[in-house]
Design a protein around this motif. Structure first.
Motif, mmCIF file in Angstrom:
data_model
loop_
_atom_site.group_PDB
_atom_site.id
_atom_site.type_symbol
_atom_site.label_atom_id
_atom_site.label_comp_id
_atom_site.label_asym_id
_atom_site.label_seq_id
_atom_site.Cartn_x
_atom_site.Cartn_y
_atom_site.Cartn_z
ATOM 1 N N MET A 127 20.211 18.474 -0.201
ATOM 2 C CA MET A 127 19.991 19.627 0.674
ATOM 3 C C MET A 127 19.555 19.211 2.074
ATOM 4 N N ARG A 172 20.025 16.255 3.389
ATOM 5 C CA ARG A 172 20.835 15.147 3.894
ATOM 6 C C ARG A 172 21.499 15.460 5.246
ATOM 7 N N PRO A 173 22.079 16.657 5.408
ATOM 8 C CA PRO A 173 22.693 16.948 6.711
ATOM 9 C C PRO A 173 21.690 16.898 7.863
ATOM 10 N N ALA A 233 20.882 13.500 8.672
ATOM 11 C CA ALA A 233 21.980 12.918 9.456
ATOM 12 C C ALA A 233 21.831 13.250 10.935
ATOM 13 N N VAL A 234 21.423 14.491 11.237
ATOM 14 C CA VAL A 234 21.251 14.900 12.642
ATOM 15 C C VAL A 234 20.145 14.075 13.295
ATOM 16 N N LEU A 245 18.970 11.145 12.310
ATOM 17 C CA LEU A 245 19.399 9.752 12.398
ATOM 18 C C LEU A 245 20.366 9.560 13.567
ATOM 19 N N PRO A 294 27.614 22.429 5.697
ATOM 20 C CA PRO A 294 26.638 23.159 4.868
ATOM 21 C C PRO A 294 25.217 23.019 5.406
ATOM 22 N N VAL A 295 24.977 23.586 6.581
ATOM 23 C CA VAL A 295 23.641 23.534 7.189
ATOM 24 C C VAL A 295 23.243 24.939 7.621
ATOM 25 N N LEU A 333 19.369 23.254 11.516
ATOM 26 C CA LEU A 333 20.104 22.477 12.519
ATOM 27 C C LEU A 333 19.316 22.388 13.820
ATOM 28 N N SER A 353 30.890 26.520 2.514
ATOM 29 C CA SER A 353 30.953 25.480 3.553
ATOM 30 C C SER A 353 31.265 24.114 2.956
ATOM 31 N N ARG A 369 27.878 12.539 6.290
ATOM 32 C CA ARG A 369 26.483 12.842 5.930
ATOM 33 C C ARG A 369 26.199 14.334 6.096
#
Lengths: 804, 362
Positions: free
Chosen positions: A1, A3-4, A7-8, A10, A246-247, A252, B84, B111
């Motif tokens: 959940m 992870r996205p 990623a942002v 990182l 999926p965010v 975000l 999504s 990711r």
């Protein structure tokens, strides 16, 4: 959940490292660190005299002149010293001895004494026989002369000079720190002791770097770099792609926000870790708390970045985001400056510093050098002496004066003209009698000894005056008589000064004695020889007034009259060497059988009031310095006011303090914050607490069987506020809560780095308490955190509900 | 077996409110759009600028909320996490941060789609191979051409192996070579059974790739079906014969009437067009039997047949016909015009951005 979002964040690191501006900032930081790296220090014995070492230069001048004029008037050691001084200085001292007004610069005196450090001709063991021998001097004298290094030899010479001239020098650490750069001493003389050095680094250098380098430069740079993050994200080709993943929008935006802080985090980490390593390797200050500057700086940046994010969302323009953020920064700065002015000009001068109570009347000395009387009919403080931040005057803590007339309430105090920054002030210093009989108009009474720092009522009927060089007493009847008040026929003869040279001395001798702080007419000097009343000095006395406890030069003395029934000499009955740093302030309070001794970073000692033997110890909180203590009159209880503006009730006889490792944390703390001053009224048995600038509570305490005393507030004084105070309370304070006080975060940093909630500013021997500046730790953190939360919430709601 | 419905849009409406200093205005971007796309098909959404295509895609992605009606993907509400996870999207003017290489960009978007590191590594290799960026994957995207950029965008959309690909103008702004390369990838995906929702105004591309098409104009669906169905619905195929009259020409001055009578078909299905040296005859039929009889008759009447051709209406003709008849309801014409103008401006501005991006690439 998550992870996205991870990623942002990182990716933000990735983007930051790809930024040229980051590498330019890194380069600038490395150059700065390279410039700072050669800074070092060397520690040496404190030998040379500096101007700041003189606590009472006038006394030194007088002692030397007096000895030159009459060798027998001073100890033989002084005579030895004055003989060895340069001829020029001797000529000037001779003129002083002849009664001429000769100004001798302190540097001249310092140079003369420094000239003695390299030679030993002036020293004569017999002449120094009667002088004080501190442990360090004893240890150095015990060493064979040939084994002494040059530094030790000079140190020993200094200790001998200090011993020969009591009451002249401030207490200094045995060792001093001298700053060096690439192995060379700093060109300017910059010798400070290790404690001062640590204080300087922790409470001045680091907060300054945080405030200016991190608080302004890096944050402005950070805003320049990160302002485009949100507008770039809102570009259709970027936003729609991100939102197809999926965010959640909130997640975000928050990830982008955290990611934006990465730039500043990387820069600050470089700088702070670099400074930490330099201070550790080069200055031996391994202060891990310094690393807290990293999150605090990022937090500070987050305040501005939250504004930049909101502006970027609204207008989708990085230029506008930068402009709005800069305007916001300017607004914070302006509000901070105006708030600071209000603190300094409006509430600061009216802060109650000392108070005294007689019957229903209350007199208070303020931080602004004023003296006020509470008028119950108007519910206001009436100014007797005006409180003014720019005033150079100082008012001695008022004391209640018992009178025979039940219809008259009287207080004693004195106003030292120009005494705010100079213990001696200017002009003569008269004791002032302020009584209801005279409609609260100050009436001059006896002339106080030169440089009187405080006055106390010494039970049952004497007044004790403490100055830089000694203690002097007089009777209250003498005070009344001198003020023109009707008195009963004198029970005894007028007090004489058995320690003084007598009234038959020539005028110039009396003048020199006055310069040295000797007793004035009506006063009797009671400080036995051998006691150096050097700062940090503090006195306390037993409830009956039969013993006085004095600290000076790192020693604690119990002084009592040889024969209490007669007007006799006072002598030292017990003395001990105090634990801890010699220059650390001491707090004393005495009950029937216990003497409380408290110092910063030392346990709180409860000593036997006669033998000074330690009866119990209580550990104290690190970073909280005791400021003032008063005996609560019974049960050997004390109230201790500390630098955290809280008051703890210490029960000297409580069984809990018998247990090893007992702490004052287990003692009862009054539920009042922002305490300015405490006072115990022995007549009504009430503890009077001044808090929140000028609010006053009268407390009555009944100790129950267990721990906490049952406290009843029997009277409250909440005066009507002046118009400026109203503006301060209802406009400035809410404004300073709403608008984040980013400037005040420097104080939070200082508190975190030093581990202390306040900083004590040396009063330079004026007054017996250092001036305490309390850090506003929580308010800036709360106002900034609240602001960030509100801004992010608004931004998230806007971003989540808007069509893009 | 009924194919699985992937995209379901029913009576979808979207109205944008626009506040200006004087008054508030409403722009109806979608006016009750209904369409469906099924598993395995390549669904093309055609329409002029300002028709509402991008709005429809934004609603499908959950970027914009609908004002009315429903839209779902995989029977999940649009914009939900579950939906999504199964969508791959290539935006019209893709923007990838300049600090990325092709590989790091794929890692980032992988990711973002919740993929594991090992899956990202494996999938990146496959996709870089597929889109022809193998060997350029360590280069900064700053050095990429527009075509490479678009192919990278396609790869990122495919990273998590989505069940539905939503492609918004995938070949817009590409040169013929780039267009061909992207189309090649699309054809590969189509052949491998991917469901693709393609938004484009390049009719040739749609004609070549899409199995079903919807034509959207002024916020309404004007036609939907296979390309041949659309052609049938909106224009019959015609058989054209160019004739040179023989000796007995005078007998058949009214050729259309004679032919209709002889062939026993409606006269309106036959049109004659006298040209300087020949006659053009158009039969609105492609039935072989009718054509055979017509040829027999004409030959028997001494006509020489110069040429014979069967003309089916093109998608462009169908499109133009449907779009030309798109007359908005009374009172909204100006609004539509403004909407189209605004959209055109928006596209123009994005085109400017693309151009500047391309400049920076080169």
């Amino acid at each position: 959940m998550i992870r996205p979002y991870y990623a942002v964040i990182l990716d933000s690191f990735h983007a930051a490292f790809a930024s040229r501006i980051l590498w330019i900032a890194f380069l600038a930081i490395w150059i700065l660190l390279a410039c700072l790296a050669p800074i070092g220090f060397r520690e040496d014995f404190t030998t040379s005299f500096r101007i700041r070492d003189f606590e009472n230069g006038t006394r030194l001048k007088a002692m030397l002149a007096s000895s030159l004029a009459d060798a027998k008037s001073q100890s033989p050691a002084v005579s030895q010293i004055v003989t060895a001084t340069p001829a020029d200085l001797k000529r000037q001292l001779e003129r002083v001895g002849q009664g001429d007004e000769v100004r001798i610069h302190l540097q001249v005196l310092a140079d003369a004494l420094n000239g003695l450090l390299d030679t030993n001709d002036w020293y004569d063991a017999d002449a120094w026989q009667g002088t004080q021998r501190l442990r360090e001097r004893r240890e150095l004298e015990a060493l064979p002369p040939r084994e002494l290094t040059d530094s030790q030899r000079r140190r020993l010479a200094r200790l001998r000079i200090e011993a020969a001239l009591p009451g002249v020098f401030s207490s200094r650490s045995a060792r001093s720190v001298l700053l060096t750069y690439a192995g060379f001493d700093f060109p300017a003389s910059f010798a400070i002791d290790k404690t001062q050095f640590l204080t300087l680094v922790n409470q001045w250098v680091v907060p300054t770097i945080i405030n200016w380098l991190l608080g302004f430069v890096l944050i402005f740079l950070g805003i320049l770099v990160t302002a485009s993050i949100v507008p770039d994200m809102l570009e259709p080709g970027s936003l729609h792609l991100l939102l197809s993943k999926p965010v959640s929008r909130t997640g975000l935006l928050l990830s982008k926000f955290v990611g934006g802080c990465v730039f500043v985090f990387l820069c600050v980490t470089q700088l702070v870790v670099g400074l930490w390593l330099i201070s550790g390797f080069r200055l031996e200050v391994w202060n891990v708390r310094m690393l807290w500057c990293i999150p605090v700086s990022v937090f500070l940046f987050a305040v501005f970045f939250s504004v930049s994010v909101a502006a970027g969302l609204l207008w989708r323009s990085s230029i506008l985001a930068i402009g709005i953020t800069c305007m916001f920064g300017a607004m914070c700065l302006t509000i901070g400056i105006i708030g600071g002015l209000f603190d300094t000009l409006v509430s600061g001068p009216t802060r109650i510093r000392d108070l005294a109570v007689v019957d229903d009347f209350l007199l208070a000395a303020t931080s602004g050098g004023g003296l006020v009387r509470f008028d119950a009919t108007t519910n206001r403080f009436i100014e007797i002496f005006e409180s003014d931040v720019f005033s150079g005057d100082r008012v001695l803590a008022p004391v209640a004066m018992p009178t025979d007339d039940p219809n008259t309430s009287s207080f004693l105090t004195a106003q030292v003209r120009g005494g705010r920054f100079n213990p001696f002030g200017s002009g003569s210093l008269d004791l002032l009698l302020i009584s209801s009989r005279n409609n609260w108009e100050p009436v001059p009474s006896l002339r106080l000894p030169t440089g009187t720092l405080r006055i106390d009522l010494l039970p049952p009927d004497r007044l004790l005056a403490t100055n830089a060089g000694g203690l002097a007493v007089t009777t209250l009847k003498e005070v009344q008589r001198s003020a023109g008040e009707p008195t009963e026929p004198a029970a005894g003869s007028q007090p004489t000064d058995p320690n003084s040279s007598g009234t038959s001395s020539p005028d110039w001798i009396a003048k020199l004695a006055g310069m040295m702080g000797g007793a004035t007419t009506g006063f009797q000097s009671i400080l036995p020889r051998g006691i150096a009343l050097t700062p940090p000095r503090r006195i306390a006395f037993s409830p009956e007034g039969t013993a006085i406890y004095v600290t000076g030069g790192g020693r604690l003395y119990r002084v009592a009259p040889v024969d209490p029934s007669q007007n006799s000499l006072w002598q030292i009955t017990s003395e001990i060497e105090l634990e801890g740093e010699i220059s650390a302030p001491v707090v004393l309070a005495c009950s029937d059988s216990i003497l409380l001794v408290a110092r910063e970073n030392e346990p709180l000692y409860l000593r036997d009031s006669k033998t000074l033997e330690v009866m119990r110890t209580l550990s104290t909180d690190t970073g909280v310095a005791p400021l003032r203590a008063v005996s609560l009159g019974r049960d050997d209880s004390f109230a201790v006011l500390a630098s955290d503006a809280r008051c703890r009730i210490i029960n000297g006889t409580a069984s809990e303090s018998d247990t090893p490792g007992a702490s004052w944390q287990s003692s009862y703390t009054l539920p009042i914050r922002e305490i300015e001053a405490i006072h115990f009224d022995a007549v009504t048995k009430r503890l009077i607490v001044a808090h929140h600038v000028d609010q006053i509570d009268f407390l009555e305490m009944q100790r129950d069987e267990v721990l906490a005393p049952a406290i009843t507030t029997v009277r409250r004084i909440r005066t009507s506020l002046s118009s400026w105070r109203l503006v301060d309370r209802y406009v400035m304070s809410p404004l300073r809560m709403i608008i984040p006080q980013t400037g005040e975060l420097g104080e939070t940093v200082a508190a975190i780095v030093s581990g202390e909630s306040s900083v004590a500013i040396d009063s330079g021997g004026i007054g017996d308490e250092p001036e305490i500046v309390r850090y506003r730790i929580l308010r800036p953190v709360l106002s900034c955190a609240g602001f960030i939360v509100v801004m992010l919430c608004v931004s998230c709601v806007y971003f989540s509900t808007r069509d893009y | 077996m009924q194919p699985t419905k992937i995209v379901a849009v029913d009576q979808l409406r979207k109205t944008y409110s626009h506040w200006s200093r004087r008054k508030s205005r409403e722009i109806h971007a979608l006016r009750g759009v209904s369409l469906s796309a099924y598993a395995g098909e390549v669904f093309g959404l055609l329409g002029p600028n300002g028709a509402g295509k991008t709005t429809l895609i934004k609603i499908l992605l959950g970027v914009v909320g609908p004002s009315g009606g429903t839209a779902s993907l995989f029977s999940q509400s649009c914009g939900s996490r579950a939906a999504s996870l199964r969508i791959g999207y290539l935006p019209e003017s893709l923007r990838i941060d300049r600090h990325h290489t092709a590989r790091s960009a794929l890692k980032y978007y992988g990711r973002m789609s919740g993929m594991s590191e090992s899956a990202i590594g494996r999938r990146s290799d496959e996709l870089l191979e597929l889109v022809g960026l193998r060997g350029r994957d360590r280069e900064s995207v700053r050095r990429f051409s527009k075509g490479m950029y678009q192919r990278l965008g396609l790869a990122q959309a495919l990273m998590h192996d989505p069940d539905l690909l939503v492609l918004d103008e995938p070949t817009d702004g590409l040169d013929p070579v780039g267009r061909s390369q992207v189309r090649g990838v699309l054809e590969f995906l189509r052949d491998s059974g991917k469901t693709i929702f393609l938004n484009s105004h390049i009719l040739q591309e749609v004609e070549l790739v899409c199995s079903r098409v919807a034509i959207l104009a002024a916020g309404e669906i004007r036609g939907m079906g296979t390309i041949s169905e659309l052609a049938r619905m909106h224009g019959e195929p015609k058989t054209r014969l160019d004739l040179v009259p023989g000796n007995s020409t005078d007998r058949h001055r009214d050729l259309a009437v004679e032919l209709a009578r002889c062939l026993e078909i409606d006269q309106t299905l036959i049109q004659t067009l006298p040209l300087p040296e020949m006659i053009r005859l158009e039969l609105t039929t492609t039935r072989q039997a009718a054509i055979d009889r017509a040829i027999d008759l004409l030959r028997s009447w001494q006509y020489s047949i110069i040429s014979l051709s069967v003309n089916r209406p093109s998608l462009e003709q169908t499109f133009l016909k449907l779009v030309d008849t798109a007359v908005p309801p009374d009172g909204e014409a100006s609004v539509l015009a403004e909407s189209i103008a605004a959209d055109t401006q928006s596209i123009a501005s994005s085109a400017t951005v693309s151009t500047s991006a391309e400049n920076s690439v080169t």
